[in-house]
Design a protein around this motif. Structure first.
Motif, PDB file in Angstrom:
ATOM      1  N   SER A 125      95.997  57.326  10.045  1.00 15.24           N
ATOM      2  CA  SER A 125      95.624  56.150   9.264  1.00 15.24           C
ATOM      3  C   SER A 125      94.145  56.209   8.871  1.00 15.24           C
ATOM      4  O   SER A 125      93.780  55.861   7.746  1.00 15.24           O
ATOM      5  N   ASP A 143     103.226  55.341  19.099  1.00 14.65           N
ATOM      6  CA  ASP A 143     101.944  54.670  19.324  1.00 14.65           C
ATOM      7  C   ASP A 143     101.061  55.603  20.140  1.00 14.65           C
ATOM      8  O   ASP A 143     101.133  55.651  21.368  1.00 14.65           O
ATOM      9  N   HIS A 173      96.513  56.716  14.879  1.00 19.24           N
ATOM     10  CA  HIS A 173      95.283  56.125  14.356  1.00 19.24           C
ATOM     11  C   HIS A 173      94.475  57.147  13.569  1.00 19.24           C
ATOM     12  O   HIS A 173      93.820  56.801  12.583  1.00 19.24           O
ATOM     13  N   ALA A 183      90.982  46.858  17.040  1.00 15.66           N
ATOM     14  CA  ALA A 183      90.013  47.549  16.182  1.00 15.66           C
ATOM     15  C   ALA A 183      89.175  46.588  15.349  1.00 15.66           C
ATOM     16  O   ALA A 183      88.111  46.966  14.853  1.00 15.66           O
ATOM     17  N   PHE A 243      88.896  53.114  16.962  1.00 11.59           N
ATOM     18  CA  PHE A 243      88.821  51.658  16.797  1.00 11.59           C
ATOM     19  C   PHE A 243      87.393  51.169  16.574  1.00 11.59           C
ATOM     20  O   PHE A 243      87.187  50.002  16.217  1.00 11.59           O
ATOM     21  N   TYR A 285      97.733  46.899  18.355  1.00 13.74           N
ATOM     22  CA  TYR A 285      97.378  48.307  18.182  1.00 13.74           C
ATOM     23  C   TYR A 285      97.981  48.947  16.927  1.00 13.74           C
ATOM     24  O   TYR A 285      97.905  50.161  16.766  1.00 13.74           O
ATOM     25  N   THR A 340      99.028  49.958  12.857  1.00 17.75           N
ATOM     26  CA  THR A 340      98.307  50.508  11.720  1.00 17.75           C
ATOM     27  C   THR A 340      97.806  49.366  10.846  1.00 17.75           C
ATOM     28  O   THR A 340      98.376  48.279  10.830  1.00 17.75           O
ATOM     29  N   GLY A 371      92.282  56.951  20.240  1.00 19.74           N
ATOM     30  CA  GLY A 371      92.472  55.680  19.560  1.00 19.74           C
ATOM     31  C   GLY A 371      91.316  54.724  19.759  1.00 19.74           C
ATOM     32  O   GLY A 371      90.854  54.075  18.808  1.00 19.74           O
ATOM     33  N   LEU A 407      90.821  51.445   9.767  1.00 19.31           N
ATOM     34  CA  LEU A 407      90.149  52.608  10.335  1.00 19.31           C
ATOM     35  C   LEU A 407      89.795  53.581   9.211  1.00 19.31           C
ATOM     36  O   LEU A 407      90.578  53.784   8.290  1.00 19.31           O
TER      37      LEU A 407
END
Length: 350
Positions: free
Chosen positions: A297, A289, A294, A172, A56, A315, A317, A52, A194
């Protein structure tokens, strides 16, 4: 969520180290102007070992590509398994890794430092304020300009420091504030999601391995973020009650290949970019999570993230067709209905 003792101690030691180094090596808050047109070679430093946190950095990487369309961009990450995520992105020249075990081999560290020095970077960007590894690496690597965040009592070996953006919540999106170092650039001028730039060709190469019209589920997560398998079985059952046409595929952690249910197809893939290409062929992706949330996404698949203990504000989406659901005080039936409602909205995007 109670933080493990070793993490707490590591943070306190890091904070003390930063404070001491900041006193000996203060940041120049009035730097000379930067010759932006001369920047052709860029190094982004994010020595981290979680999927993740590496993902980010992609809003920043894509912003740098937009700002410097003719530059070559290298990146330094922590774990080698995250390298494929970034090296397949357009304009990324080379991705280096700095695994923890490399510290046991000082000669290899010196060889790496020499190679980076010979690359003659015009710009180094360090998007993490409190990473001791990133700060030390930034200090050791040669570059004409070094851009990163500044905060009092934090060691930042930079030529151009940007005040830390306390007004930006999502982890991010904070690095986008660094783009202000290159002129009148606000974070809103760049894509705020992302994106690892999975190509249509990458999707086609693995499309035959993926069942059509399927929804991926990923059940693993760290510590208290993990949702137990009985809950997942109940969720699949409730979703099928509402819509019996739904098809699922169980994405397995390579280190835990126990399927959720015998009649649900499974998928296990160690190469994260290939996994992302496969996820990109799914209609949607449901998970807790965790890093694969991530990844999904960033692959442009509609991602439904279930937050058990952490905050989606920090954190969650980021894409319009994603959904971050806080599980607190909600029944499986309620969550299933919210997922179905969102899936119906996602169809409108197609």
């Amino acid at each position: 969520m109670v933080e493990p003792l070793h993490i707490t101690l590591r943070k306190k030691l890091s904070s003390l180290t930063h404070t001491l180094l900041a006193k000996f090596f203060p940041v120049n808050l009035n730097p000379n102007s930067m010759e932006i047109d001369s920047i052709q070679k860029i190094l982004v430093v994010r020595i981290n070992y979680r999927i993740g946190n590496i993902l980010f950095t992609t809003p920043l990487l894509n912003a740098l590509v937009k700002q410097f369309p003719h530059a070559k961009i290298d990146m330094m990450v922590g774990a080698s398994f995250t390298v494929p995520l970034i090296e397949g992105m357009p304009q990324i020249n080379k991705v280096y890794s700095f695994p923890r075990e490399l510290l046991k081999h000082p000669l290899k560290v010196l060889q790496l430092k020499k190679e980076l020095k010979n690359n003659h970077y015009d710009l180094l960007v360090a998007p993490s304020l409190l990473s001791s590894s990133d700060s030390l690496f930034t200090f050791l690597v040669t570059a004409k300009y070094k851009v990163g965040f500044y905060a009092p009592n934090v060691f930042s070996p930079l030529t151009h420091a940007v005040p830390f953006p306390h007004d930006i919540n999502h982890e991010a999106l904070k690095p986008l504030a660094l783009m202000s170092a290159f002129g009148n650039n606000e974070p809103k001028n760049f894509a705020s999601y992302l994106d690892i730039k999975i190509s249509e060709e990458e999707k086609k190469l693995v499309k035959s391995e993926m069942p059509n019209n399927s929804i991926g589920i990923f059940r693993d997560a760290r510590n208290e973020k993990k949702i137990d398998n009985l809950w997942w079985l109940e969720l699949v059952k409730e979703l099928n009650k509402i819509d019996g046409s739904l098809k699922f595929i169980d994405i397995l952690d390579p280190n835990n290949r126990i399927p959720l249910q015998k009649d649900i197809p499974t998928l296990s893939e160690k190469n994260l970019r290939i996994l992302a290409s496969k996820i990109a062929n799914l209609d949607a992706f449901i998970c807790g999570d965790t890093g694969p949330m991530h990844l999904a996404s960033a692959s442009k698949t509609a991602t439904i993230a279930l937050f058990k203990t952490t905050s989606p504000t920090l954190y969650g989406t980021l894409r319009e067709k994603d959904l971050s659901l806080v599980m607190k005080d909600k029944s499986v039936v309620q969550i299933a209905q919210e997922i179905i409602t969102h899936l119906e909205k996602v169809k409108a995007f197609k």
